[in-house]
Design a protein around this motif. Sequence first.
Motif, PDB file in Angstrom:
ATOM      1  N   ARG A 105     -10.084 -68.737 -12.101  1.00 26.10           N
ATOM      2  CA  ARG A 105      -9.714 -67.317 -12.133  1.00 26.10           C
ATOM      3  C   ARG A 105     -10.884 -66.414 -11.770  1.00 26.10           C
ATOM      4  N   GLU A 106     -12.070 -66.709 -12.276  1.00 28.44           N
ATOM      5  CA  GLU A 106     -13.227 -65.848 -12.005  1.00 28.44           C
ATOM      6  C   GLU A 106     -13.569 -65.847 -10.521  1.00 28.44           C
ATOM      7  N   THR A 107     -13.580 -67.030  -9.906  1.00 29.21           N
ATOM      8  CA  THR A 107     -13.884 -67.123  -8.477  1.00 29.21           C
ATOM      9  C   THR A 107     -12.805 -66.445  -7.652  1.00 29.21           C
ATOM     10  N   ARG A 108     -11.547 -66.674  -8.033  1.00 29.55           N
ATOM     11  CA  ARG A 108     -10.418 -66.084  -7.316  1.00 29.55           C
ATOM     12  C   ARG A 108     -10.481 -64.555  -7.358  1.00 29.55           C
ATOM     13  N   THR A 109     -10.788 -64.017  -8.519  1.00 28.71           N
ATOM     14  CA  THR A 109     -10.877 -62.564  -8.676  1.00 28.71           C
ATOM     15  C   THR A 109     -12.040 -61.987  -7.873  1.00 28.71           C
ATOM     16  N   LEU A 110     -13.180 -62.678  -7.898  1.00 27.96           N
ATOM     17  CA  LEU A 110     -14.359 -62.224  -7.166  1.00 27.96           C
ATOM     18  C   LEU A 110     -14.081 -62.162  -5.664  1.00 27.96           C
ATOM     19  N   ILE A 111     -13.484 -63.221  -5.132  1.00 25.03           N
ATOM     20  CA  ILE A 111     -13.180 -63.262  -3.697  1.00 25.03           C
ATOM     21  C   ILE A 111     -12.200 -62.154  -3.326  1.00 25.03           C
ATOM     22  N   ALA A 112     -11.130 -62.037  -4.101  1.00 22.94           N
ATOM     23  CA  ALA A 112     -10.096 -61.039  -3.787  1.00 22.94           C
ATOM     24  C   ALA A 112     -10.667 -59.624  -3.819  1.00 22.94           C
ATOM     25  N   LYS A 113     -11.471 -59.319  -4.836  1.00 21.57           N
ATOM     26  CA  LYS A 113     -12.045 -57.970  -4.950  1.00 21.57           C
ATOM     27  C   LYS A 113     -12.967 -57.674  -3.780  1.00 21.57           C
ATOM     28  N   TYR A 114     -13.815 -58.628  -3.427  1.00 20.44           N
ATOM     29  CA  TYR A 114     -14.770 -58.394  -2.338  1.00 20.44           C
ATOM     30  C   TYR A 114     -14.038 -58.184  -1.016  1.00 20.44           C
ATOM     31  N   LEU A 115     -13.048 -59.013  -0.730  1.00 19.70           N
ATOM     32  CA  LEU A 115     -12.325 -58.898   0.534  1.00 19.70           C
ATOM     33  C   LEU A 115     -11.508 -57.607   0.594  1.00 19.70           C
ATOM     34  N   ARG A 116     -10.917 -57.215  -0.519  1.00 20.11           N
ATOM     35  CA  ARG A 116     -10.170 -55.948  -0.523  1.00 20.11           C
ATOM     36  C   ARG A 116     -11.093 -54.762  -0.277  1.00 20.11           C
ATOM     37  N   ASN A 117     -12.320 -54.859  -0.777  1.00 23.55           N
ATOM     38  CA  ASN A 117     -13.295 -53.794  -0.536  1.00 23.55           C
ATOM     39  C   ASN A 117     -13.790 -53.781   0.906  1.00 23.55           C
ATOM     40  N   ASN A 118     -13.421 -54.813   1.661  1.00 24.10           N
ATOM     41  CA  ASN A 118     -13.845 -54.909   3.065  1.00 24.10           C
ATOM     42  C   ASN A 118     -12.636 -54.974   3.999  1.00 24.10           C
ATOM     43  N   LEU A 152     -18.903 -65.592   3.292  1.00 22.76           N
ATOM     44  CA  LEU A 152     -17.475 -65.889   3.434  1.00 22.76           C
ATOM     45  C   LEU A 152     -16.819 -64.888   4.366  1.00 22.76           C
ATOM     46  N   LEU A 153     -17.113 -63.590   4.191  1.00 20.70           N
ATOM     47  CA  LEU A 153     -16.533 -62.570   5.057  1.00 20.70           C
ATOM     48  C   LEU A 153     -16.968 -62.789   6.504  1.00 20.70           C
ATOM     49  N   ALA A 154     -18.227 -63.137   6.725  1.00 24.63           N
ATOM     50  CA  ALA A 154     -18.716 -63.389   8.081  1.00 24.63           C
ATOM     51  C   ALA A 154     -17.979 -64.568   8.709  1.00 24.63           C
ATOM     52  N   ARG A 155     -17.722 -65.597   7.920  1.00 23.25           N
ATOM     53  CA  ARG A 155     -16.990 -66.761   8.440  1.00 23.25           C
ATOM     54  C   ARG A 155     -15.530 -66.410   8.734  1.00 23.25           C
ATOM     55  N   ILE A 156     -14.932 -65.583   7.886  1.00 27.54           N
ATOM     56  CA  ILE A 156     -13.558 -65.127   8.148  1.00 27.54           C
ATOM     57  C   ILE A 156     -13.508 -64.386   9.475  1.00 27.54           C
ATOM     58  N   ASN A 157     -14.435 -63.456   9.669  1.00 23.99           N
ATOM     59  CA  ASN A 157     -14.471 -62.689  10.919  1.00 23.99           C
ATOM     60  C   ASN A 157     -14.652 -63.602  12.120  1.00 23.99           C
ATOM     61  N   ALA A 158     -15.551 -64.589  11.999  1.00 23.21           N
ATOM     62  CA  ALA A 158     -15.814 -65.499  13.114  1.00 23.21           C
ATOM     63  C   ALA A 158     -14.575 -66.326  13.458  1.00 23.21           C
ATOM     64  N   VAL A 159     -13.893 -66.835  12.441  1.00 14.54           N
ATOM     65  CA  VAL A 159     -12.694 -67.639  12.680  1.00 14.54           C
ATOM     66  C   VAL A 159     -11.587 -66.796  13.317  1.00 14.54           C
ATOM     67  N   LEU A 160     -11.397 -65.571  12.828  1.00 11.42           N
ATOM     68  CA  LEU A 160     -10.361 -64.703  13.386  1.00 11.42           C
ATOM     69  C   LEU A 160     -10.690 -64.301  14.819  1.00 11.42           C
ATOM     70  N   ARG A 161     -11.979 -64.072  15.118  1.00 10.41           N
ATOM     71  CA  ARG A 161     -12.366 -63.754  16.494  1.00 10.41           C
ATOM     72  C   ARG A 161     -12.089 -64.932  17.416  1.00 10.41           C
ATOM     73  N   ARG A 162     -12.423 -66.133  16.975  1.00  8.79           N
ATOM     74  CA  ARG A 162     -12.175 -67.320  17.812  1.00  8.79           C
ATOM     75  C   ARG A 162     -10.684 -67.491  18.068  1.00  8.79           C
ATOM     76  N   GLN A 163      -9.873 -67.270  17.034  1.00  6.74           N
ATOM     77  CA  GLN A 163      -8.430 -67.414  17.214  1.00  6.74           C
ATOM     78  C   GLN A 163      -7.897 -66.365  18.180  1.00  6.74           C
ATOM     79  N   ALA A 164      -8.372 -65.120  18.046  1.00 10.94           N
ATOM     80  CA  ALA A 164      -7.916 -64.056  18.933  1.00 10.94           C
ATOM     81  C   ALA A 164      -8.299 -64.355  20.377  1.00 10.94           C
ATOM     82  N   ALA A 165      -9.511 -64.870  20.579  1.00  9.88           N
ATOM     83  CA  ALA A 165      -9.961 -65.205  21.928  1.00  9.88           C
ATOM     84  C   ALA A 165      -9.123 -66.331  22.514  1.00  9.88           C
ATOM     85  N   ALA A 166      -8.815 -67.325  21.689  1.00 10.20           N
ATOM     86  CA  ALA A 166      -8.004 -68.448  22.168  1.00 10.20           C
ATOM     87  C   ALA A 166      -6.594 -67.998  22.513  1.00 10.20           C
ATOM     88  N   GLN A 167      -6.018 -67.108  21.697  1.00 12.58           N
ATOM     89  CA  GLN A 167      -4.669 -66.614  21.977  1.00 12.58           C
ATOM     90  C   GLN A 167      -4.647 -65.777  23.244  1.00 12.58           C
TER      91      GLN A 167
END
Length: 251
Positions: free
Chosen positions: A15-28, A112-127
Amino acid sequence: MAIPNPNILVVEDDRETRTLIAKYLRNNACNVTAVSDGREMSRAMADHRVDLIILDVMLPGEDGLSLCRKVRSESQTPIIMLTARGEDIDRIVGLEMGADDYLPKPFNPRELLARINAVLRRQAAAQAASSIEGASTLAFEGWRIDLRLRELRNPEGARVAVTSAEFDLLRTFCERPGRVLSRDSLLDLTQGRNTGSFERSIDVLVSRIRRKIEPNPADPTIIKTVRSGGYLFTPRTEPAGTEAVAASLSS
């Protein structure tokens, strides 16, 4: 981000990790759904579109590796695996199951946010590359380039005269939007190495193309010069609709 306000699904039983990730990503600027196991994950994916999954390996019930394999058999939704185990073999197994990236705990949320951005950019480029590949007509900012007839038409539908070399260079840019292309690579992609061509010829062709497609050739916004890099084609390129193509050909 490649996707504005992406929908992120966090699957983490702590729960603590889940809450931390969700809060940080929502703030970004992310939309986040946070769940604790595979059953809740399946319900969340059925309820709404998911652009990326953050998936913990060690989950109660069905583990993350099994869930990763199941998702990958049904869709290409990007997956970033999280685990307390950082050994190479665990990363390899996760990637072999179809994960797009792998992040061992503990981790910095910024990474984690940087990796999310990188993965989404790669997917967008591939599409984008997949949608462009095989298209007979490409469009950018109202302009249309017909790859079959080797024609360029302006936003009003009028044919714009271009030489064969100009067409080949513009086509190369259209097929590789958003990428810095060096003069050397542009020569290889358009004129080859057996024609006595040289890098300066690319500059001349770019200048001629700019005079035809740029709103202000003296201050180009479509084909930008990158210092010590080459050129960057800035517009988004898309396959042109068949109806619009037919209309342009009849004009």
